[in-house]
Design a protein around this motif. Structure first.
Motif, PDB file in Angstrom:
ATOM      1  N   ARG A 176     -24.544   1.562   1.805  1.00 53.04           N
ATOM      2  CA  ARG A 176     -25.309   0.320   1.881  1.00 53.04           C
ATOM      3  C   ARG A 176     -24.511  -0.834   2.464  1.00 53.04           C
ATOM      4  N   PHE A 177     -23.171  -0.741   2.345  1.00 50.08           N
ATOM      5  CA  PHE A 177     -22.398  -1.932   2.688  1.00 50.08           C
ATOM      6  C   PHE A 177     -21.592  -1.749   3.962  1.00 50.08           C
ATOM      7  N   PRO A 178     -21.510  -2.822   4.720  1.00 53.61           N
ATOM      8  CA  PRO A 178     -20.664  -2.757   5.912  1.00 53.61           C
ATOM      9  C   PRO A 178     -19.194  -2.695   5.499  1.00 53.61           C
ATOM     10  N   SER A 179     -18.408  -2.019   6.296  1.00 56.03           N
ATOM     11  CA  SER A 179     -16.974  -1.953   6.019  1.00 56.03           C
ATOM     12  C   SER A 179     -16.352  -3.309   6.331  1.00 56.03           C
ATOM     13  N   ILE A 180     -15.614  -3.828   5.375  1.00 56.67           N
ATOM     14  CA  ILE A 180     -15.047  -5.173   5.583  1.00 56.67           C
ATOM     15  C   ILE A 180     -13.536  -5.182   5.491  1.00 56.67           C
ATOM     16  N   TRP A 181     -12.920  -3.996   5.291  1.00 52.10           N
ATOM     17  CA  TRP A 181     -11.482  -4.035   5.013  1.00 52.10           C
ATOM     18  C   TRP A 181     -10.670  -4.626   6.146  1.00 52.10           C
ATOM     19  N   LYS A 182     -11.137  -4.444   7.375  1.00 54.70           N
ATOM     20  CA  LYS A 182     -10.356  -4.930   8.512  1.00 54.70           C
ATOM     21  C   LYS A 182     -10.255  -6.447   8.540  1.00 54.70           C
ATOM     22  N   GLU A 183     -11.289  -7.111   8.033  1.00 53.86           N
ATOM     23  CA  GLU A 183     -11.243  -8.583   8.088  1.00 53.86           C
ATOM     24  C   GLU A 183     -10.481  -9.188   6.899  1.00 53.86           C
ATOM     25  N   LEU A 184     -10.028  -8.335   5.991  1.00 49.36           N
ATOM     26  CA  LEU A 184      -9.399  -8.872   4.774  1.00 49.36           C
ATOM     27  C   LEU A 184      -7.886  -9.053   4.921  1.00 49.36           C
ATOM     28  N   GLY A 185      -7.350  -8.588   6.019  1.00 51.40           N
ATOM     29  CA  GLY A 185      -5.934  -8.843   6.295  1.00 51.40           C
ATOM     30  C   GLY A 185      -4.981  -8.095   5.368  1.00 51.40           C
ATOM     31  N   TYR A 186      -5.381  -6.899   4.935  1.00 56.16           N
ATOM     32  CA  TYR A 186      -4.501  -6.150   4.036  1.00 56.16           C
ATOM     33  C   TYR A 186      -3.228  -5.702   4.757  1.00 56.16           C
ATOM     34  N   PRO A 187      -2.078  -5.951   4.158  1.00 56.31           N
ATOM     35  CA  PRO A 187      -0.816  -5.552   4.796  1.00 56.31           C
ATOM     36  C   PRO A 187      -0.386  -4.146   4.371  1.00 56.31           C
ATOM     37  N   LYS A 188       0.628  -3.638   5.071  1.00 49.26           N
ATOM     38  CA  LYS A 188       1.353  -2.453   4.619  1.00 49.26           C
ATOM     39  C   LYS A 188       2.742  -2.901   4.242  1.00 49.26           C
ATOM     40  N   ASP A 189       3.275  -2.333   3.190  1.00 53.79           N
ATOM     41  CA  ASP A 189       4.652  -2.661   2.815  1.00 53.79           C
ATOM     42  C   ASP A 189       5.503  -1.417   3.011  1.00 53.79           C
ATOM     43  N   GLU A 190       6.356  -1.472   4.007  1.00 53.28           N
ATOM     44  CA  GLU A 190       7.211  -0.319   4.317  1.00 53.28           C
ATOM     45  C   GLU A 190       8.666  -0.612   3.965  1.00 53.28           C
ATOM     46  N   THR A 191       8.896  -1.648   3.161  1.00 54.07           N
ATOM     47  CA  THR A 191      10.286  -2.100   2.958  1.00 54.07           C
ATOM     48  C   THR A 191      11.060  -1.240   1.954  1.00 54.07           C
ATOM     49  N   SER A 192      10.368  -0.451   1.150  1.00 50.43           N
ATOM     50  CA  SER A 192      11.087   0.406   0.208  1.00 50.43           C
ATOM     51  C   SER A 192      11.694   1.589   0.946  1.00 50.43           C
ATOM     52  N   PRO A 193      12.878   2.016   0.530  1.00 48.34           N
ATOM     53  CA  PRO A 193      13.464   3.176   1.196  1.00 48.34           C
ATOM     54  C   PRO A 193      12.701   4.474   0.916  1.00 48.34           C
ATOM     55  N   VAL A 194      11.935   4.520  -0.143  1.00 44.95           N
ATOM     56  CA  VAL A 194      11.362   5.812  -0.535  1.00 44.95           C
ATOM     57  C   VAL A 194       9.840   5.900  -0.487  1.00 44.95           C
ATOM     58  N   LEU A 195       9.169   4.781  -0.413  1.00 50.03           N
ATOM     59  CA  LEU A 195       7.708   4.858  -0.449  1.00 50.03           C
ATOM     60  C   LEU A 195       7.102   3.806   0.457  1.00 50.03           C
ATOM     61  N   SER A 196       5.843   4.049   0.815  1.00 50.03           N
ATOM     62  CA  SER A 196       5.131   3.003   1.547  1.00 50.03           C
ATOM     63  C   SER A 196       3.836   2.686   0.811  1.00 50.03           C
ATOM     64  N   TYR A 197       3.434   1.431   0.941  1.00 51.63           N
ATOM     65  CA  TYR A 197       2.210   0.975   0.286  1.00 51.63           C
ATOM     66  C   TYR A 197       1.261   0.429   1.340  1.00 51.63           C
ATOM     67  N   ASP A 198       0.030   0.878   1.277  1.00 50.17           N
ATOM     68  CA  ASP A 198      -0.983   0.435   2.227  1.00 50.17           C
ATOM     69  C   ASP A 198      -2.130  -0.197   1.440  1.00 50.17           C
ATOM     70  N   ALA A 199      -2.215  -1.507   1.514  1.00 48.03           N
ATOM     71  CA  ALA A 199      -3.208  -2.224   0.707  1.00 48.03           C
ATOM     72  C   ALA A 199      -4.634  -1.820   1.079  1.00 48.03           C
ATOM     73  N   ALA A 200      -4.822  -1.383   2.309  1.00 45.50           N
ATOM     74  CA  ALA A 200      -6.170  -0.996   2.727  1.00 45.50           C
ATOM     75  C   ALA A 200      -6.584   0.360   2.156  1.00 45.50           C
ATOM     76  N   LYS A 201      -5.611   1.108   1.629  1.00 38.59           N
ATOM     77  CA  LYS A 201      -5.928   2.376   0.966  1.00 38.59           C
ATOM     78  C   LYS A 201      -6.022   2.199  -0.549  1.00 38.59           C
ATOM     79  N   CYS A 202      -5.754   0.991  -0.990  1.00 37.72           N
ATOM     80  CA  CYS A 202      -5.592   0.723  -2.422  1.00 37.72           C
ATOM     81  C   CYS A 202      -6.936   0.357  -3.037  1.00 37.72           C
TER      82      CYS A 202
END
Lengths: 154, 418, 908
Positions: C125-151
């Motif tokens: 029912r809903f349009p995808s809006i994640w792209k306009e929300l400006g979610y970042p990825k955090d790749e600064t950890s040596p062991v893991l990455s975090y993707d806010a758009a997958k969260c």
């Protein structure tokens, strides 16, 4: 007062965090909380960095970016909207030559919107720092902004 | 001929110097506390319960009942707290501010009585950070109350100890919700807690906690001092007492008005000087953003918690935002929906995403490609899902203005805007 | 036990404990109510709302994760309205979600989306809006990455970090739809995150994923999962290794199983890459003209067998010795021990325990009759007082520490730390006593005196459970008389009031546990330190029940097991003395050898073996998986000793600091290539399983050992499988009698386990101590000043220890990029005052000199973590071999070396 002096006034308990952040922000000439200050607060309270950062980013009164000397917060409630606060905002943007959310080049003003300021008996309203201004009109806006500019020049 | 105000809570407002404890005492202040301290805590609760006092924050729950739960839970717990909800943020509402600015000792006295009733030795007054005058005046009242022996150790020789401290909010409407307020008091992000446990069992710092609104507490000294019968002469059987309404928008004399519960809406508008410049009444938003639109057909309705609920409206915080012919309901509805999006903490899915999607759909309603009626129906349906599934009152709120706006102003909302 | 109540869910009758979580009750009864934010290990959050149900008598829909069941509750879990609402909720989530899926993780959300048909665009029912929300990825950890758009913002990572691991490193930033997870100030890599990956394990969507091997992994394509036991410290965490193309590509904790219940530390999760490292030894190597050359197994094994036989013939059977290994399995070590005793013909077998907990074990054996931890690791979670002595457990036993932190953070348990150096657990401690290095006996005697003076003793316990009862107590009382608070403060530097409070809290606690570590054991007074702990414990009766006792967390994965299976100069498998003739006969019978073939004289211990090599008494040595050239004290002396050997065999998985001195190097398998068992710190026998094949020609240790024995003419037995060896261990050692591989399939068993119906023993000493008379024994000991002390020439005292990211001689840990990214450089901690006095600044490189040796180019970290006058250095780094500075003056009882105390000077 130094950052440490401000922080040391508070008992090292997390429930003081909002008060500490208020105090740190109020003490900064640019009305914001620096990263160093956040780190010092976390250290004092014995909490992690994200704890203080997350709190500072949750509450709209806190800023982690430098702001103007005077924070203008225009009430964006339905009441003020009903009484044409949008004209007031437009007048402010014109008078200050900035958009809402921005800071004037001279660093004197930051223009923000606020949730209902509870001044609905004399809407539309705004706050500059901790002072309330009611029954706003475009003319009154110019007058008020001018008075702050004059004061700054003194 | 318009009705008169019945000022009991506001009897001192504007008449005494709010910075003078002596003025307050001279006006009969702290008599309620003196009397309460002579009573059993349980009897104090009983008195409030029998007087029929209901929470003035919006929910209208029995104050005495809430105090009873809190006083009876977790007997092993070493500490109990009173939290005063002074985080007034509902759009169009400023009743608590008036009390705090014009008669701060009244609600402080009510706070002390509540603390005695549940045997709490620590109270926090959580005031929104923008209310500078309220903060300053409350602070002065607290200091003077300490000096006069109404706070601190062994209050008035009763052996009862109480400390009161102001805690500041920092810009979050949601922190006015009691479970969220507890988190904020602990120095955390304003995400609401789940129930159970209720604050009465596990509130701030995990201890039994009573959360009461400023206006609610301001009633307590009057009830204790004058008795339940006196109190019940005001208002209706199920909604006794008075209520401070804050009337704003298109009226001649916007402001705060204290009247017995049960007066009709029309009378309140008259009390506020009638419609501004003789315009025609179009709508009122009752209870703020988390409130309901009504049209002229509701002007005769009695303003009580129960009557309005039966009619699909809310009394809420007592805000009445009056709109006149020509004022756009769409804009005010849109404002409310933007407000919810802005204030949603993001913890639960329906509120976090739902408030965002509603604003998008409201935009569509205006730009309107497609069937506007269908969009509006869909929005109402979504707000129902949100109301049914959200964790806290915020996500349960959009349905209030949305459904009522759709009920009374569907035609306007579904026609072309300019 | 809570009352049982009956509820119905969709007309199904279910019995459950009153007050249990409704969603969990449904799950346990195969009612699959959809949910995403709930996890059994976490407090309910109520964020996803998918678990909504209807309950008779309640208005509307309620989240079942927040409902406690009560008698007669009638629940509707599935109807059209609920399913429609769930569809909406999933649809909402989808609109803020990036659906891109690379197949490298499991995705609970994705599965639900499929189940509700929302993978089809027409159902949304809903349009995808994640792209306009400006979610970042955090790749600064040596062991893991975090993707806010997958969260999906379910809070599971935040709570995993806070509630399970006790670290609380994560939070949200912003609010509403633009909120997302952060570490630190929105930079994971600069946060306090220590890389344990609990957040990854509990993330339902792949928003947080491991970096290593991310590109290679395809969950749906040929992934094999093998359950085994972690090869690092002695907690014994249960791992699930993901194997793809014959390579370990990921490691997860196994949920719902002791001792770790899914928890891991950074090493357990990210420390497996060494297995596949190109440096692995793959062929036997024989030193010819000073250079190693590859050889066939036959050639190498024949050479080894011949040389050992030759030495035995020439110098007698006492001229051979072996170092067993705390890294390898029980089965490996058992056969190794058997080889030394039956083929070498002596008892010169020992291993690194002599360097770690030997003193603890010695004191415990003498006082309590058993040297192993008396309680279960889980007990820490429910303890009300934990006395942590010389034990940096957050870094050395990170998963045990999670239970300790849980008790402190969520159950108000009081942690008392005795440590001269700051450790991260201090943050959660109620009291931190910071005695000067080497003054522990005085401190503990002071605490005992407080207990005596304030009559906080357990008279009944003393009378019933302590040898000589009140008489023994009176002797202790007399001895501690002079340890007045003032005197103790003067000696130790610990404020008297703190010491007194600590004593009171311990004595009055209901479930107090002592967790004692290297700081107590690795001293000349190591045994005395532990005697004092035991004295205090016995007079207060704080042992012999669940939640009360003494526990030395073991440093290596199998340090407990190696002792248990008898790789000790003093005892056969199951702690029976080699000097007892009766024992000898019994063991000889099981082994099928003549009793007189077994040496009745106890053997040499680790450091004594080196000393004997130095003295020329030991001529040939077989070292299996140990690295004495980095881990033994007084390395210069060790080197001289090793050089004097005529023949040295080193069996390992990598070249080490020791292999250059070998004549033959034999390539062995790593943990992931081995079958067998380990025993962890709480006496739990745990299975080790082969996940991948060995590199090149490497063989599992026991096979090599058996082959050498055979070629020396004395085969050890006929073993087809590791379980055959285990069965022999169970026949030899009564503590293991009831344990077999099939019983270990799903969970470990704690010894003693005397028969096959016995469930194992969670708590030791409930009825009696394991001493001959069943009674505990007090050993009053006096404080004596250390012989090694600060002088004008060597004004500073150096302490050594471990850090989280490296492990022992770091042969394994340093071959994992994930770990070296966190920490890869030696340093010395120095108090700011000392630094100022010596004119040394933070980051400066210095030379550290002791009477034994010197090391250079050590970076100084100026820190208040150490006391003035004291230094601290980790011992992991071969380029900074701190054991060149340490002493080999031994604790007279246990022969442990005092790694914790060396007088040194610093030169800029």
């Amino acid at each position: 007062m130094s950052t440490q002096e401000i922080i040391q006034q508070f008992e090292p308990k997390q429930h003081n965090l909002l008060h500490i952040l208020h105090a740190l922000q109020d003490a900064h000439p640019e009305n914001y909380i620096t990263e160093e200050a956040l780190e010092a607060a976390a250290g004092h309270l014995g909490v992690t960095k994200s704890t203080v950062y997350g709190v500072a980013r949750y509450y709209t009164m806190f800023s982690l970016k430098p702001r103007g000397k005077h924070i203008i917060r225009v009430c964006a409630s339905p009441v003020c909207e009903l009484l044409h606060v949008n004209d007031i905002i437009a007048a402010l943007e014109e008078e200050l030559s900035i958009k809402t959310g921005e800071t004037t080049k001279d660093g004197l003003f930051t223009l923000e919107l606020s949730e209902c300021l509870g001044q609905c008996q004399e809407a539309p309203s705004m706050m500059i720092n901790d002072k309330i201004f009611n029954n706003l009109t475009s003319a009154r806006i110019r007058e008020v902004i001018q008075s702050f500019k004059d004061e700054a020049r003194k | 001929m318009s009705i008169q105000e019945t000022r009991i809570v506001l009897k001192n407002a504007g008449k005494i110097n709010p910075l003078s404890i002596d003025d307050y005492i001279r006006a009969g202040g702290y008599a309620g506390l003196r009397k309460a301290l002579q009573m059993n805590p349980a009897d104090v609760i009983d008195e409030l319960m029998e007087a029929g006092l209901r929470g003035r924050g919006g929910a209208g729950f029995s104050t005495g009942m809430k105090q009873k739960f809190t006083s009876e839970s977790c007997q092993r717990c070493p500490q109990r707290y009173v939290v005063v909800n002074a985080d007034e943020g509902e759009p169009g509402t400023f009743k608590d501010r008036i009390i705090m600015e014009q008669d701060p000792h009244l609600y402080l006295e009510g706070t002390i009585i509540a603390a005695w009733a549940i045997q709490a030795t620590q109270a926090y007054i959580y005031i929104r950070g923008e209310y500078h005058e309220s903060i300053d005046k409350t602070q002065k009242a607290i200091e003077d109350a300490y000096a006069a022996g109404f706070l601190g150790k062994n209050i008035l020789g009763s052996g009862f100890d109480l400390d009161v401290e102001i805690r500041l909010g920092a810009g979050s409407y949601l922190c006015g919700e009691e479970l969220t307020m507890l988190e904020s008091l602990e120095g955390k992000r304003g995400n609401p807690r789940i129930k159970p446990p209720f604050p009465a069992e596990k509130g701030v710092f995990g201890m039994p906690t009573l959360v009461n609104n400023v206006e609610t507490l301001a009633n307590a000294p009057l009830i204790i001092a004058n008795g339940r019968e006196w109190y019940r002469q005001f208002g209706t059987e199920r909604s006794p007492g008075t209520k401070i309404f804050t009337i704003s928008g298109q009226v001649n004399k916007p402001g705060h008005y204290e009247v017995p519960l049960g007066v009709p809406l029309q009378d309140l508008i008259d009390l506020a000087g009638g419609m501004r410049n003789g315009k025609k009444f179009k709508a009122a938003l009752l209870g703020g953003a988390a409130g309901t639109f009504v049209d002229a057909s509701m002007l005769g309705e009695k303003m009580t918690y129960d009557n309005l609920r039966e009619k699909g409206a809310t009394l809420g915080s007592g805000a009445i935002i009056v709109m006149a012919e020509g004022d756009p309901v769409y804009d005010i509805l849109h404002n409310c929906l933007r407000f919810f999006r802005h204030e949603s903490c993001g913890k639960c899915v329906p509120c976090r995403v739902g408030t965002t999607q509603l604003v998008k759909q409201a935009d569509q309603l205006k730009s309107a490609n497609g069937d506007r009626k269908k969009i509006l129906e869909q929005m109402v349906l979504e707000s129902q899902i949100m109301a049914g599934t959200s964790l806290c009152p915020l996500g349960q709120s959009p349905i209030l203005p949305l459904e009522s706006a759709a009920k009374y102003f569907s035609k306007e909302l579904c026609t072309t805007h300019h | 036990m809570n009352k049982q109540v009956t509820i119905t869910i969709d007309n199904q009758k279910i019995t459950a404990p009153e007050g249990a979580n409704l969603l969990q009750v449904a799950k346990d009864n195969q009612v699959a109510i959809p949910h995403l934010c709930y996890h059994k290990k976490l407090t309910p959050t109520g964020a996803c709302r998918l678990c909504i149900v209807k309950i008779e008598g309640q208005r509307g829909m309620v989240a079942s994760c927040a409902v406690l069941v009560s008698e007669g509750m009638q629940v509707t879990a599935f109807d059209d309205e609920l399913e429609e609402a769930r569809k909406y909720l999933l649809d909402y989530l989808l609109s803020e979600h990036n659906e891109a899926f690379d197949g490298s993780y499991s995705d609970e959300f994705r599965e639900l989306v499929h189940a509700y048909g929302l993978d089809k665009a027409e159902n949304r029912r809903f349009p995808s809006i994640w792209k306009e929300l400006g979610y970042p990825k955090d790749e600064t950890s040596p062991v893991l990455s975090y993707d806010a758009a997958k969260c999906i913002k379910c809070f599971r990572c935040i709570k995993a970090c806070d509630e399970v691991q006790g670290k609380n490193v994560l939070s949200f930033t912003n609010r509403g739809i633009i909120s997302y997870i952060i570490g630190g100030f929105d930079k994971w890599g600069e946060s306090e995150c220590d890389g344990c990956g609990e957040c990854i394990q509990l993330c339902p969507t792949g928003a947080i994923v491991e970096k290593p091997h991310r590109g290679e992994i395809h969950m749906d394509n040929g992934i094999r999962k093998v359950r085994t036991t972690c090869p690092y410290c002695g907690v014994g965490c249960q791992l699930e290794l993901l194997v793809q193309d014959g390579k370990v590509v990921r490691s997860n904790g196994v949920e719902g199983v002791s001792p770790n219940d899914g928890r891991l530390c950074v090493k357990g999760r990210f420390g497996y890459d060494y297995v596949n490292h190109p440096d692995r030894l793959t062929k036997p190597l024989i030193k010819k003209d000073g250079k190693f050359e590859e050889a066939s197994w036959d050639e190498a094994l024949d050479l080894v067998a011949n040389k050992f036989s030759e030495i035995k013939q020439k110098y007698g059977r006492k001229a051979l010795a072996g170092y067993a290994s705390a890294k390898t399995t029980n089965e490996d070590n058992y056969l190794f021990m058997k080889l030394v005793r039956t083929v070498f013909g002596n008892n010169n077998v020992d291993y690194c325990t002599r360097l770690c907990h030997a003193s603890t074990v010695t004191a415990m054996l003498r006082s309590l009759g058993d040297g192993a931890g008396s309680n279960s690791i889980e007990d820490y979670e429910t303890s009300d007082c934990m006395l942590v002595t010389g034990n940096n457990m957050i870094e050395t036993h990170p998963v045990t520490a999670t239970f300790v932190k849980y008790a402190a953070q969520r159950r108000d348990a009081k942690i008392i730390i005795i440590d001269p150096k700051w450790t991260p657990l201090v943050k959660d401690a109620h009291i931190w006593l910071q005695p000067r290095l080497g003054t522990d006996v005085a401190l503990l005697n002071g605490m005992i005196r407080v207990i005596v003076e304030e009559d906080l003793i357990d008279r009944d316990f003393i009378e019933k459970r302590v040898e000589d009862g009140m008489e023994a107590y009176e002797a202790l009382k007399a001895l501690v008389g002079k340890y007045t608070p003032e005197y103790v403060e003067e000696v130790t530097g610990v404020p008297a009031d703190l010491m007194q409070e600590a004593a009171r809290i311990y004595a009055k606690a209901e479930r107090p546990l002592i967790a004692t570590g290297m700081g107590y054991s690795q001293q000349v007074t190591g045994t005395h330190n532990v005697f004092c702990l035991i004295n205090m414990m016995l007079i207060t009766g704080q042992i012999g029940r669940e939640g009360a006792g003494l526990n030395p967390p073991r440093g290596q994965n199998n340090v407990q097991g190696v002792s248990d299976v008898g790789a000790s100069p003093f005892t056969y498998p199951g702690y029976i003395s080699v000097e007892d003739e009766e024992n000898r006969r019994k063991v000889a019978k099981v082994w099928g050898v003549a009793p007189e073939e077994l040496d009745g004289e106890k053997g040499l211990s680790t450091v004594e073996i080196m000393q004997a090599a130095y003295d020329g008494d030991i001529k040939g040595m077989y070292i299996m998986g140990e690295n004495p050239m980095l881990t033994d004290p007084n390395l210069n002396h060790t080197e001289e000793s090793i050089r004097k050997l005529e023949f040295l065999v080193v069996q390992d998985i990598f070249h080490t600091e020791t292999t250059p001195y070998a004549d033959v190097i034999l390539p062995a398998t790593a943990f992931a290539e081995s079958e067998g068992t380990y025993v962890n710190s709480d006496r739990r026998v745990l299975r080790v399983r082969k996940a991948v094949g060995p590199p090149g020609e490497a063989r599992q240790d026991w096979e090599i050992v058996a082959e050498i024995a055979r070629r020396m003419g004395k085969p050890l037995g006929n073993y087809q499988h590791e379980s055959d060896i285990w069965d022999e261990i169970a026949r030899t050692a009564p503590i293991f009698a009831g344990i077999s591989y099939d019983r270990l399939e799903h969970h470990g068993i704690q010894w003693p386990c005397p028969d096959k119906d016995h469930p194992g023993t969670a708590t030791l000493f409930e009825e009696r101590f394991n001493t001959p008379n069943g009674l505990g024994k007090l050993h009053p000991v006096d404080y004596a000043e250390q012989s090694e002390r600060a002088t004008d020439a060597y004004p500073l005292i150096l302490n050594t220890g471990r850090i989280l990211y490296q492990y022992h001689s770091s042969t394994m840990s340093r071959r994992n990029k994930a770990l070296t990214d966190f920490a890869n450089e030696a340093y010395v901690l120095m108090h700011p005052g000392d630094a100022e006095n010596q004119g040394i600044i933070n980051g400066q490189k210095v030379k550290i000199i002791s009477r034994r040796g010197e090391i250079e180019d050590i970076v100084v970290k100026v820190s208040e973590e150490v006391l003035p006058g004291e230094l601290f250095m980790p011992f992991h780094y071969s380029e900074a071999p701190v054991n060149k500075l340490t002493r080999d003056e031994l604790d007279p009882y246990s022969k442990i070396a005092p790694f914790k105390l060396s007088a040194v000077k610093i030169e800029a």
